[in-house]
Design a protein around this motif. Structure first.
Motif, PDB file in Angstrom:
ATOM      1  N   ARG A  44       0.822  -1.206   0.000  1.00 44.85           N
ATOM      2  CA  ARG A  44       0.000   0.000   0.000  1.00 44.85           C
ATOM      3  C   ARG A  44       0.853   1.252   0.000  1.00 44.85           C
ATOM      4  O   ARG A  44       0.498   2.255  -0.629  1.00 44.85           O
ATOM      5  N   ALA A  45       1.998   1.194   0.665  1.00 40.95           N
ATOM      6  CA  ALA A  45       2.870   2.366   0.721  1.00 40.95           C
ATOM      7  C   ALA A  45       3.394   2.717  -0.665  1.00 40.95           C
ATOM      8  O   ALA A  45       3.358   3.886  -1.093  1.00 40.95           O
ATOM      9  N   LEU A  46       3.898   1.727  -1.404  1.00 43.69           N
ATOM     10  CA  LEU A  46       4.425   1.985  -2.736  1.00 43.69           C
ATOM     11  C   LEU A  46       3.311   2.299  -3.730  1.00 43.69           C
ATOM     12  O   LEU A  46       3.499   3.098  -4.660  1.00 43.69           O
ATOM     13  N   LEU A  55       3.244  -4.379  -6.313  1.00 44.39           N
ATOM     14  CA  LEU A  55       3.327  -5.618  -5.539  1.00 44.39           C
ATOM     15  C   LEU A  55       4.784  -6.029  -5.415  1.00 44.39           C
ATOM     16  O   LEU A  55       5.619  -5.695  -6.265  1.00 44.39           O
ATOM     17  N   LEU A  56       5.084  -6.781  -4.370  1.00 40.38           N
ATOM     18  CA  LEU A  56       6.442  -7.229  -4.088  1.00 40.38           C
ATOM     19  C   LEU A  56       6.533  -8.736  -4.256  1.00 40.38           C
ATOM     20  O   LEU A  56       5.791  -9.490  -3.623  1.00 40.38           O
ATOM     21  N   LYS A  57       7.439  -9.187  -5.130  1.00 36.34           N
ATOM     22  CA  LYS A  57       7.717 -10.609  -5.284  1.00 36.34           C
ATOM     23  C   LYS A  57       8.818 -10.965  -4.299  1.00 36.34           C
ATOM     24  O   LYS A  57       9.978 -10.579  -4.455  1.00 36.34           O
ATOM     25  N   CYS A  58       8.449 -11.726  -3.263  1.00 36.10           N
ATOM     26  CA  CYS A  58       9.305 -11.890  -2.086  1.00 36.10           C
ATOM     27  C   CYS A  58      10.305 -13.036  -2.237  1.00 36.10           C
ATOM     28  O   CYS A  58      10.256 -14.037  -1.503  1.00 36.10           O
ATOM     29  N   GLU A  59      11.239 -12.878  -3.160  1.00 34.96           N
ATOM     30  CA  GLU A  59      12.255 -13.900  -3.356  1.00 34.96           C
ATOM     31  C   GLU A  59      13.289 -13.890  -2.238  1.00 34.96           C
ATOM     32  O   GLU A  59      14.107 -14.808  -2.135  1.00 34.96           O
ATOM     33  N   ASN A  60      13.248 -12.880  -1.379  1.00 37.23           N
ATOM     34  CA  ASN A  60      14.069 -12.882  -0.173  1.00 37.23           C
ATOM     35  C   ASN A  60      13.662 -14.020   0.774  1.00 37.23           C
ATOM     36  O   ASN A  60      14.427 -14.386   1.674  1.00 37.23           O
ATOM     37  N   LEU A  61      12.478 -14.587   0.553  1.00 34.47           N
ATOM     38  CA  LEU A  61      11.998 -15.703   1.371  1.00 34.47           C
ATOM     39  C   LEU A  61      12.297 -17.059   0.726  1.00 34.47           C
ATOM     40  O   LEU A  61      11.851 -18.094   1.221  1.00 34.47           O
ATOM     41  N   GLN A  62      13.053 -17.051  -0.377  1.00 39.99           N
ATOM     42  CA  GLN A  62      13.425 -18.290  -1.065  1.00 39.99           C
ATOM     43  C   GLN A  62      14.414 -19.099  -0.225  1.00 39.99           C
ATOM     44  O   GLN A  62      15.085 -18.566   0.672  1.00 39.99           O
ATOM     45  N   ARG A 286       7.364  -0.818   6.272  1.00 40.43           N
ATOM     46  CA  ARG A 286       5.988  -0.881   5.801  1.00 40.43           C
ATOM     47  C   ARG A 286       5.562  -2.275   5.352  1.00 40.43           C
ATOM     48  O   ARG A 286       4.397  -2.631   5.491  1.00 40.43           O
ATOM     49  N   ALA A 287       6.493  -3.045   4.785  1.00 39.57           N
ATOM     50  CA  ALA A 287       6.146  -4.400   4.340  1.00 39.57           C
ATOM     51  C   ALA A 287       6.566  -5.461   5.350  1.00 39.57           C
ATOM     52  O   ALA A 287       6.222  -6.633   5.192  1.00 39.57           O
ATOM     53  N   LYS A 288       7.336  -5.046   6.367  1.00 41.34           N
ATOM     54  CA  LYS A 288       7.813  -5.968   7.399  1.00 41.34           C
ATOM     55  C   LYS A 288       8.657  -7.102   6.800  1.00 41.34           C
ATOM     56  O   LYS A 288       8.576  -8.258   7.213  1.00 41.34           O
TER      57      LYS A 288
END
Length: 417
Positions: A44-46, A55-62, A286-288
């Protein structure tokens, strides 16, 4: 006598191998059950900043903390048995190292990984925990890569390049297939770019299915080889790389990814260090989500030019492997860039009570003092003067400006820290 090394990564005359959507789909079959289908999260912030859905593609969680496991596994899974028996060798500052180490463990292949001597300790430890032998060599990834190549030539171990191989590019491109499935109406995909493997893979995946989707690469301005290379029509080496985003600090584009991006006429933008640190801070607050500076590059592009992209926009968070010490420095840098952290040097009279009066004035202004250093002697100080080095937590740019005006109105000599 050792078997000859795998030389598929060494540049040969003629065009480099291309990568197609079919290649990416085949890689996706190899990766089924191996990698995590990482989530896509609304921001929502962006969205408010850009004026279109982001939207954020969360590949940091890979698995292993970044997209690198995709390409490394595909490359190694396709090695014939005789090459697997000789083992693999790689070079990396961290993410590729962990991807190779994990892929090697899953496939039962011995792995040696060369890392720069100043590589982050958590990344070294994680690579070893995945089962690879880590050798520290050189001051940069380029020097570590030269050592890895020498090891490959000496022993016959297969060099697993971080981006310059068609199998690696195809593996990274599976991330693009996931985006098309998760966000069917996507119109823009923002991709961090170092050597170009991820961006080229995403282009290959997207172009075969959706000609209307715009893919934009993002590089750190202090390590941006792609804009000049694309303009020249061939890879051009960037010298004097200087960026906090070590994951995308690559001096020369890979021949394979460059061929894909050049043929596609993919745009590659640059972002500043301030924009990178602000992006990392925004994603955390903002996205935690915790990302490394290179992983925040796509978000930095939105902050740098919010109205430039047609929505929905998907920004790829490419990795989350960050050294806590680096995180501390980057967060502080991000606070300063966002106007929430003010560093000042203030001249005061060297008399009893002067320091207390300054602290009282700062408290009245609403600034939260985080650090104070009081210097009474120095080449630039008069006999009756002292200098106070102050770090303040503030409420934003307007508040910073007001603190400066208040101090100057009270007769203090103030300089930025």
């Amino acid at each position: 006598m050792s078997a000859p090394p795998d030389r598929s990564l060494l540049r040969r005359p003629g065009p480099p191998p291309s990568v197609t959507g079919e290649d990416v789909r085949a890689a996706a079959e190899l990766l089924r059950g191996v990698v995590t289908v990482t989530p896509v999260e609304d921001s929502r912030a962006l969205t408010a900043i850009a004026g279109v859905p982001v939207l954020l593609k969360c590949e940091n969680l890979q698995r292993a903390g970044s997209f690198k496991i995709r390409g490394a596994y595909v490359r190694m899974a396709r090695l014939p048995d005789e090459q697997r028996a000789r083992g693999v060798v790689a070079a990396s500052a961290g993410n590729h190292a962990q991807g190779v180490a994990l892929a090697a463990r899953l496939l039962g292949i011995g792995a040696v990984v060369y890392m720069p001597v100043d590589a982050a300790l958590p990344k070294i430890a994680a690579t070893r925990e995945y089962g690879a032998e880590v050798r520290l060599h050189g001051a940069s990834v380029d020097e570590a890569l030269a050592a890895a190549l020498a090891e490959s030539e000496r022993t016959g171990a297969v060099l697993i390049h971080p981006f310059d191989h068609a199998d690696v590019v195809a593996g990274q491109g599976t991330l693009g297939l996931e985006i098309l499935e998760q966000v069917p109406d996507v119109r823009t995909i923002l991709v961090p770019v170092g050597g170009g493997g991820l961006a080229a893979g995403v282009v290959a995946a997207v172009r075969s299915a959706r000609s209307d989707v715009r893919v934009v690469g993002v590089q750190a301005a202090g390590a941006a080889a792609y804009p000049a290379s694309l303009a020249a029509g061939h890879p051009v080496t960037a010298h004097g790389l200087a960026t906090m985003a070590d994951g995308i600090a690559v001096g020369t584009p890979g021949a394979v990814p460059f061929g894909v991006l050049h043929a596609d006429r993919t745009e590659v933008r640059t972002v500043t260090e301030n924009e990178l640190s602000r992006a990392l801070l925004l994603v955390a607050e903002r996205a935690k989500l915790l990302v490394e500076p290179s992983g925040a590059a796509a978000v930095a592009a939105v902050l740098a030019d919010p109205g430039a992209f047609e929505g929905p926009v998907v920004a790829i968070l490419s990795g989350g492997n960050i050294d806590p010490l680096v995180l501390l420095r980057v967060v502080r840098h991000g606070l300063a860039s966002a106007g929430r952290y003010l560093h000042l040097r203030v001249r005061v009279d060297d008399t009893p009570g002067s320091l207390a009066r300054l602290m009282t004035r700062l408290a009245a202004s609403g600034g939260n003092v985080m650090h104070v250093a009081h210097t009474r002697t120095g080449s630039g100080l008069a006999l009756h003067q002292a200098e106070v080095d102050v770090q303040l937590e503030t409420k934003g740019p307007d508040h910073c400006a007001q603190v400066l005006r208040d101090l100057q109105a009270d007769g203090y000599g103030v300089e930025p820290g």
